[in-house]
Write an enzyme that holds these catalytic residues in place. Structure first.
Site, PDB file in Angstrom:
ATOM      1  N   ASP A 105       0.861  -1.187   0.000  1.00 26.63           N
ATOM      2  CA  ASP A 105       0.000   0.000   0.000  1.00 26.63           C
ATOM      3  C   ASP A 105       0.893   1.232   0.000  1.00 26.63           C
ATOM      4  O   ASP A 105       2.126   1.114  -0.083  1.00 26.63           O
ATOM      5  CB  ASP A 105      -0.968  -0.024   1.203  1.00 26.63           C
ATOM      6  CG  ASP A 105      -2.315   0.600   0.833  1.00 26.63           C
ATOM      7  OD1 ASP A 105      -2.332   1.775   0.422  1.00 26.63           O
ATOM      8  OD2 ASP A 105      -3.342  -0.090   0.948  1.00 26.63           O
ATOM      9  N   HIS A 172      -2.829   2.963  -4.662  1.00 21.43           N
ATOM     10  CA  HIS A 172      -2.189   2.506  -3.420  1.00 21.43           C
ATOM     11  C   HIS A 172      -0.760   2.026  -3.713  1.00 21.43           C
ATOM     12  O   HIS A 172      -0.306   1.023  -3.162  1.00 21.43           O
ATOM     13  CB  HIS A 172      -3.025   1.417  -2.743  1.00 21.43           C
ATOM     14  CG  HIS A 172      -4.318   1.936  -2.171  1.00 21.43           C
ATOM     15  ND1 HIS A 172      -4.364   2.696  -1.025  1.00 21.43           N
ATOM     16  CD2 HIS A 172      -5.601   1.841  -2.599  1.00 21.43           C
ATOM     17  CE1 HIS A 172      -5.627   3.029  -0.771  1.00 21.43           C
ATOM     18  NE2 HIS A 172      -6.397   2.536  -1.714  1.00 21.43           N
ATOM     19  N   GLU A 235      -9.850   2.476  -5.323  1.00 22.11           N
ATOM     20  CA  GLU A 235      -9.507   3.858  -4.982  1.00 22.11           C
ATOM     21  C   GLU A 235      -8.328   4.412  -5.794  1.00 22.11           C
ATOM     22  O   GLU A 235      -7.473   5.116  -5.251  1.00 22.11           O
ATOM     23  CB  GLU A 235      -9.159   3.943  -3.483  1.00 22.11           C
ATOM     24  CG  GLU A 235     -10.329   3.561  -2.597  1.00 22.11           C
ATOM     25  CD  GLU A 235     -10.001   3.651  -1.115  1.00 22.11           C
ATOM     26  OE1 GLU A 235     -10.846   4.137  -0.358  1.00 22.11           O
ATOM     27  OE2 GLU A 235      -8.897   3.223  -0.697  1.00 22.11           O
TER      28      GLU A 235
HETATM   29  C1  ACM Z   1     -10.957  -0.612   0.562  1.00 25.06           C
HETATM   30  O1  ACM Z   1     -11.454  -0.514   1.683  1.00 25.06           O
HETATM   31  N1  ACM Z   1     -10.331   0.410   0.012  1.00 25.06           N
HETATM   32  C2  ACM Z   1     -11.043  -1.836  -0.205  1.00 25.06           C
END
Ligand code: ACM
Length: 400
Positions: A105, A172, A235
């Site tokens: 991440d 990420h 995201e």
């Molecule tokens: C997430 O909670 N971004 C998968």
């Protein structure tokens, strides 16, 4: 062990205790293991005279769902392998069968990759909140060596648990880009992330990043026998892709209408690579957005349950892990002895009452629901104590 045993699948068993003794019958080792877990629990329950008292009984037991998962985020905070073994032991007690391991991440890359040593040399470490307070800058983080990973995979397998790794992309990606700036879009080298949220650093969708990711996946597939490999997909805000002439040229050359479709294309390339090696891609529900998702991609529904409904209707297999109901980093009570977590509260009773298969699905669509998973993001859970406080007993409720 009897392949003809009258049980409801490879994870089911029949436990009989009568005056002839104890017998566990199952079709497959997983069922036998679950029967032994139940027998142990019976033997340890309620023995007041120092001995072990087993009542005569017969139990026919098996799971409702094939996928009974727990996701641990090892990127926001790193857990030593011994802590993961403790969690695997608890999962085995609850007959859960998938540990989804979030290994990369913005705030850390946790998996040693031999071909790309800077992923952990640089990407596994960040400045701690108190860096510099007492003079020297310090570093905070950690990573799992390939030997440690092999040990954990084997430890879990001995308990009938599969570890599914996740490398999150194209977003990420800040820790990866901090290790190798050429993986990114701008050429700049960010620091490994130190704050929470949705950060702008993306992998480039170009051939160098895709080749890198394939080589990383080679090592991942050698370490993890799991048929499913998770490529994330959540995201990924596309500002960097929108601002990059090279990415825009690639998008137009591929005749793709927008950046979501480009994400779909990029993930599709990697899914095809996995398929060619006998593996299957899992991704968060954003993977449905841009099209180009291969039909065999499995969707992890996290933005509520709509992703699960859309995925099942489109013929994809799906796992229910919706926020906030099954996000165990949500606070579990409103009392002031809760140590940390996100709002709103998700109580034990709410987890217990969670309806796994959305009622709007018909029987054919519902067959795409592989199961259910609790997710534990660790922004607010820096230690084993935080982690275990958040997970239990809500994980017990989900398992039941
Ligand atoms: C997430 O909670 N971004 C998968």
């Amino acid at each position: 062990l009897d392949p003809q045993a009258p049980s409801a699948g490879p994870e089911a068993y029949r436990l009989t205790i009568n005056d002839q003794g104890v017998r566990i019958l199952a079709r497959a080792p997983a069922g036998l293991f679950h029967g032994v877990v139940t027998l142990t629990q019976l033997a340890l329950a309620g023995n007041s005279h120092g001995g072990i008292l087993l009542h005569q009984l017969r139990i026919e037991d098996g799971p409702v769902f094939r996928w009974r998962g727990l996701m641990i985020d090892s990127a926001r905070h790193f857990q030593p392998p011994a802590e993961l073994r403790r969690l695997i032991d608890e999962m085995a007690q609850l007959k859960l069968n998938v540990l989804h391991w979030h290994l990369s991440d913005d705030q850390g890359w946790r998996l040693q990759i031999r071909r790309y040593p800077d992923l952990v040399r640089l990407g596994a470490w960040r400045r701690p909140p108190n860096a510099g307070l007492d003079g020297e800058p310090q570093r905070y983080g950690g990573y799992y060596s390939q030997d440690e990973v092999k040990d954990l995979v084997a430890y879990a397998a001995d308990r009938q648990i599969t570890i599914m790794p996740e490398l999150d992309l194209p977003g990420h990606a800040q820790a990866a880009v901090a290790a190798y700036p050429w993986l990114g879009v701008t050429g700049a080298r960010p620091a490994v992330g130190v704050d929470w949220g949705v950060n702008p650093w993306l992998y480039s969708p170009g051939p160098k990043s895709i080749h890198f990711l394939e080589q990383v996946l080679d090592e991942v597939m050698a370490l993890f026998p799991s048929r499913y490999i998770d490529l994330g997909g959540d995201e990924a805000i596309k500002n960097q892709w929108r601002a990059s002439p090279a990415v825009q040229r690639q998008m137009h050359a591929l005749h793709l209408p927008n950046e979501d479709a480009l994400q779909g294309w990029m993930m599709g390339q990697l899914a095809a690579y996995l398929s060619a090696h006998g593996r299957q891609m899992v991704g968060w529900d954003e993977i449905l957005q841009g099209g180009h998702v291969p039909a065999d991609a499995t969707v992890m529904s996290w933005r509520g349950t709509q992703g699960a409904i859309d995925a099942a209707r489109a013929g994809h297999d799906v796992i229910l892990s919706p926020s906030p109901d099954l996000y165990l980093d949500q606070l579990q009570t409103a009392t002031d002895d809760e140590i940390s977590g996100r709002s709103p509260v998700r109580s034990l009773a709410q987890v217990y009452a969670f309806q796994v298969v959305p009622r709007v699905l018909d029987a054919t669509q519902a067959r795409h629901v592989l199961g259910v998973q609790a997710n534990v993001w660790t922004e607010h859970l820096p230690t084993a104590q935080h982690l275990e406080h958040a997970i239990f007993p809500r994980l017990d409720a989900l398992a039941e």
